[in-house]
Scaffold this active site. Sequence first.
Site, PDB file in Angstrom:
ATOM      1  N   THR A 137       3.713  -2.802  -0.589  1.00  0.00           N
ATOM      2  CA  THR A 137       4.098  -1.406  -0.363  1.00  0.00           C
ATOM      3  C   THR A 137       2.914  -0.447  -0.341  1.00  0.00           C
ATOM      4  O   THR A 137       3.086   0.759  -0.486  1.00  0.00           O
ATOM      5  CB  THR A 137       5.095  -0.931  -1.446  1.00  0.00           C
ATOM      6  OG1 THR A 137       4.474  -1.034  -2.743  1.00  0.00           O
ATOM      7  CG2 THR A 137       6.366  -1.760  -1.426  1.00  0.00           C
TER       8      THR A 137
ATOM      9  N   TYR B  96      -0.658   3.522  -5.781  1.00  0.00           N
ATOM     10  CA  TYR B  96      -0.175   3.734  -4.428  1.00  0.00           C
ATOM     11  C   TYR B  96       0.510   5.096  -4.315  1.00  0.00           C
ATOM     12  O   TYR B  96       1.603   5.319  -4.847  1.00  0.00           O
ATOM     13  CB  TYR B  96       0.808   2.636  -4.014  1.00  0.00           C
ATOM     14  CG  TYR B  96       0.231   1.237  -3.988  1.00  0.00           C
ATOM     15  CD1 TYR B  96      -1.146   1.008  -4.074  1.00  0.00           C
ATOM     16  CD2 TYR B  96       1.066   0.130  -3.860  1.00  0.00           C
ATOM     17  CE1 TYR B  96      -1.665  -0.280  -4.035  1.00  0.00           C
ATOM     18  CE2 TYR B  96       0.557  -1.158  -3.821  1.00  0.00           C
ATOM     19  CZ  TYR B  96      -0.807  -1.357  -3.923  1.00  0.00           C
ATOM     20  OH  TYR B  96      -1.312  -2.639  -3.889  1.00  0.00           O
TER      21      TYR B  96
ATOM     22  N   GLN C 197      -3.854 -11.586  -7.997  1.00  0.00           N
ATOM     23  CA  GLN C 197      -3.569 -11.017  -6.679  1.00  0.00           C
ATOM     24  C   GLN C 197      -4.898 -10.679  -6.005  1.00  0.00           C
ATOM     25  O   GLN C 197      -5.670  -9.867  -6.512  1.00  0.00           O
ATOM     26  CB  GLN C 197      -2.707  -9.761  -6.815  1.00  0.00           C
ATOM     27  CG  GLN C 197      -2.273  -9.188  -5.466  1.00  0.00           C
ATOM     28  CD  GLN C 197      -1.387  -7.972  -5.598  1.00  0.00           C
ATOM     29  OE1 GLN C 197      -1.693  -6.904  -5.076  1.00  0.00           O
ATOM     30  NE2 GLN C 197      -0.263  -8.113  -6.294  1.00  0.00           N
TER      31      GLN C 197
END
Length: 276
Positions: A19, A53, A162
Amino acid sequence: MRQVSLPDGAMVPALGQGTWMMGEDRSKRSTEIAALREGIALGMTLIDTAEMYGEGESERLVGEAIAGFREQVFLVSKAYPQNAGRARLRASCEASLKRLGTDRLDLYLLHWRGSVPLAETVEAMEALRGAGLIARWGVSNLDTEDMEELVDAGGEGCTTDQILYNLTRRGPEHALLPWLAERRIPIMAYSPVEQGRLLENRALATIATRLGATPAQLALAWALRRDDVIAIPKAGSVAHVRDNRAALDLVLDPTTLAALDATFPPPRSRTPLAML
C-alpha cells in the site's frame, strides 16, 4: 492461493498487497478501497502498510477497506526506526492500531534500522507481543550482518525480513536469502516490479509475450518461484489486482528461467542490500 509458512507455523498467502503511496489522494480513495477488497476476495489477504506511508493515511485507508473483513486479513504494519525503542514503540503501535481500526496486528515490523539498538527493539517488540497488541514481529531492510546482530541480541523470534527484491535487485540471493532460508525465515519482497520500471524492459516484454503474459505477471511469477518469498505488489485498481493475481497461475519452465537469468544475471559477489 499458494501459502508460505512463517517460523511459528502460521500460513500466509504467497501473494499479498502493498500500500505504499496509497491513501494520499482523496480522489482515488474509493478506487483504492475497491482494489484492496478485490484482493481480499481473490485470496490476497496479506495487506502490508506502515505508519510512514502518507504519515498514517495508508493505514486509515486500509482500516476502511478491511472494515467487516478483519478476520480474513493478515495485517502487517511497520514502525519508524526512531519509534522502535522501549519508550516509544507501544505508543507508535497503538496509534497504528487506531488508524487501522483493529485491536492487534498480525505482524509488526521495524521499517529500517536506525539509532535504536536492536536489542532494545527486540525487547520492545516482545513486550507488545506479550501485551497482545501484535501476534508476531519482524524487520525490514536489514542485511545479513544486521540479521546476525539481531539474533545475537535475542531476536530469534523474528518472523520475516521485508526487503527490496526483484529481477533487477537480485543481490540478496548471494548471502541474505541463504542465511534466512537456513533459519526458515521467509522474505517479503517489496517493489517486485521495481515500481513499474521493469515494465519498460523490452527483453522482459518479449519473454512475457512468448508466455502469453504481461511483463508485470512475469516479474511477479519470477519472484514467487521460491517457496520462501511473499510478494507484496501495490495495485490501485481492481483490474491491476486481477492482473497481479494471474501471476500465480504462470508456470516458469527452465528455458524461461534461463532467459531471465541471461537478461537479469544473478549476483556473482556480495553486494549491500538496496532500499527504496
